[in-house]
Design an enzyme around this catalytic site. Sequence first.
Site, PDB file in Angstrom:
ATOM      1  N   SER A 148       0.751  -1.252   0.123  1.00 50.07           N
ATOM      2  CA  SER A 148      -0.447  -0.230  -0.127  1.00 50.07           C
ATOM      3  C   SER A 148       0.778   1.219   0.285  1.00 50.07           C
ATOM      4  O   SER A 148       0.605   2.117  -1.011  1.00 50.07           O
ATOM      5  CB  SER A 148      -0.822  -0.464   1.223  1.00 50.07           C
ATOM      6  OG  SER A 148       0.232  -0.325   2.636  1.00 50.07           O
ATOM      7  N   HIS A 161      -1.822  -8.612   2.127  1.00 47.71           N
ATOM      8  CA  HIS A 161      -1.669  -7.625   2.596  1.00 47.71           C
ATOM      9  C   HIS A 161      -2.521  -7.441   4.077  1.00 47.71           C
ATOM     10  O   HIS A 161      -2.521  -8.048   4.337  1.00 47.71           O
ATOM     11  CB  HIS A 161      -1.303  -6.046   1.423  1.00 47.71           C
ATOM     12  CG  HIS A 161      -0.518  -5.190   2.134  1.00 47.71           C
ATOM     13  ND1 HIS A 161      -0.172  -5.305   3.103  1.00 47.71           N
ATOM     14  CD2 HIS A 161      -0.772  -4.046   1.579  1.00 47.71           C
ATOM     15  CE1 HIS A 161      -0.060  -3.496   3.137  1.00 47.71           C
ATOM     16  NE2 HIS A 161       0.287  -3.178   2.007  1.00 47.71           N
ATOM     17  N   HIS A 214       7.278 -12.745   9.885  1.00 44.14           N
ATOM     18  CA  HIS A 214       6.865 -11.587   8.908  1.00 44.14           C
ATOM     19  C   HIS A 214       8.248 -10.993   7.709  1.00 44.14           C
ATOM     20  O   HIS A 214       8.920 -12.068   8.165  1.00 44.14           O
ATOM     21  CB  HIS A 214       7.012 -10.447   9.974  1.00 44.14           C
ATOM     22  CG  HIS A 214       6.965  -9.077   9.709  1.00 44.14           C
ATOM     23  ND1 HIS A 214       8.742  -8.307   9.220  1.00 44.14           N
ATOM     24  CD2 HIS A 214       5.837  -7.594   9.608  1.00 44.14           C
ATOM     25  CE1 HIS A 214       7.220  -7.024   8.808  1.00 44.14           C
ATOM     26  NE2 HIS A 214       6.102  -7.279   8.890  1.00 44.14           N
ATOM     27  N   ARG A 235       4.095  -4.347  17.509  1.00 42.89           N
ATOM     28  CA  ARG A 235       2.193  -3.966  17.731  1.00 42.89           C
ATOM     29  C   ARG A 235       1.423  -5.300  18.407  1.00 42.89           C
ATOM     30  O   ARG A 235       0.240  -4.315  18.911  1.00 42.89           O
ATOM     31  CB  ARG A 235       2.039  -3.687  16.597  1.00 42.89           C
ATOM     32  CG  ARG A 235       3.047  -2.788  15.230  1.00 42.89           C
ATOM     33  CD  ARG A 235       2.228  -2.677  13.988  1.00 42.89           C
ATOM     34  NE  ARG A 235       3.893  -3.484  13.039  1.00 42.89           N
ATOM     35  CZ  ARG A 235       2.432  -4.375  11.600  1.00 42.89           C
ATOM     36  NH1 ARG A 235       1.948  -3.393  11.050  1.00 42.89           N
ATOM     37  NH2 ARG A 235       3.533  -5.373  11.237  1.00 42.89           N
ATOM     38  N   ASP A 289      -1.104  -9.122  12.570  1.00 43.04           N
ATOM     39  CA  ASP A 289      -2.912  -9.250  12.614  1.00 43.04           C
ATOM     40  C   ASP A 289      -2.256 -10.290  13.594  1.00 43.04           C
ATOM     41  O   ASP A 289      -3.962 -10.120  13.720  1.00 43.04           O
ATOM     42  CB  ASP A 289      -2.617 -10.218  10.827  1.00 43.04           C
ATOM     43  CG  ASP A 289      -2.422  -8.977  10.380  1.00 43.04           C
ATOM     44  OD1 ASP A 289      -2.372  -7.800   9.988  1.00 43.04           O
ATOM     45  OD2 ASP A 289      -1.147  -9.195   9.291  1.00 43.04           O
TER      46      ASP A 289
END
Length: 455
Positions: free
Chosen positions: A262, A292, A339, A348, A394
């Site tokens: 993005s 994504h 990742h 995160r 996520d």
Amino acid sequence: MMHKALRFPGRQRRAFSAVVDTLKHKIQGLAEKKAPQLTALRKEHGGKVLGETTVGQCIGGMRGITCMISETSLLDPMEGIRYRGRTLQDCMDQLPKAPGSKIGLPEASFWLLLTDEIPSDAEVKALNEELHKRSALPESVVKTIDSLPKDTHPMTQLSIGLLALQPTSEFGKAYRSGTLKKNEYWVYTLEDALSLVAKVPILAARIFRNVFMEGKHIPSDPSMDWAGNYAQMLGVSDDALFKDVTRMYLMLHADHEAGNVSAHTTHLVGSALSDPYYSYAAGVCGLAGPLHGLANQECLRWLKNTRQELGGKEPTVEVLTQFAKDTLASGKVIPGFGHGVLRNTDPRYVIQRQFAQDNFPNDPLVKLAEVCFQAIPPVLEATGKVKNPWPNVDALSGTCMQYFGLDQEDYYTVIFAVSRALGCTSNLVWSRMMGLPIERPKSVTLDWLSTKAAE
């Protein structure tokens, strides 16, 4: 190139609000500090080799090739993303907060990304007031969104809405006038960035209420902070913690350097001097991809399916260890772990995990996710095929949202897009400030690669 003096052309001498004028002077001041560094790199070190491109990188999505500038953030393999050199925990601790909240405001991170400064409470208050002034959607955009079939995916609706906003672009209008100078590009890009960031939560909330709440809308509250107001307009929970989980999500996802799909797409389209609406609409289309931004909803679905398959069995480490082994043996993947760059647990995830443990540790999916955190990494590590077996952002973001009733999985990527608008537009401002050229990498054929490989 960066410019040494802040000059507003005649058509720009309209009444700026004090906060926008402050932002422009701070950005210009930071650019003046950066200008000698950029000039020296271009003139004195332009020929320095940063690394060698391999055949594997060429055919593997350019992964790991150092070839872009992203002033706003940098991804450290061990510490995760840094906003202007600050870890996310630093940001959580240092950024101004809503009254009674412990979460760093995402709009404060927008200021940080633009200026390399932690804003004061007064500056964030003024920024929120400015964003509210710019937040109203044109009637034409409202009609466009309201006319879309309700089964149109929310991300499709968001990209349509962003493109419908494009005629309002100040950069586009100024460029079409034929008198826009290069040293003015960043000023007009900032104007668009502020307006886009102001409007995107209003647009996103309207899409949510149209699709999932029978078109019954909740008005924007100009007295609220940017993220808290967005949470309120979604209308899924009156719990004050829902505003906090929304603030946390939007702050943590705001930026992730410039190489992800993005951000890279936004940068690439912007390098052609497409305005921020065109550029970010393209970035949103990339964010919608399963590899994504769609990952957060895939992780939540996996947790739900896992809980169902366990059939009421207590999710212990032993049970989940065997479940993970069986999942891998069947050829399936376990989403939310690993990742492309990180080699440690995603900060995160760590921040979200602490929030969940502090506020709703007994939620069934939170408990399951916690056991997964303990059981799955050793299983992945034992395969010898996974460079990073630890959970990423996520693995828990959807779980936190569903606790408050936001369980419409198809909408999760829209929330991601609201957040990522902060980083992508900040990067556009700095790309125009630095005078970065149109992006045009060299491509080659398989035959060319085969020839080079044989040399």
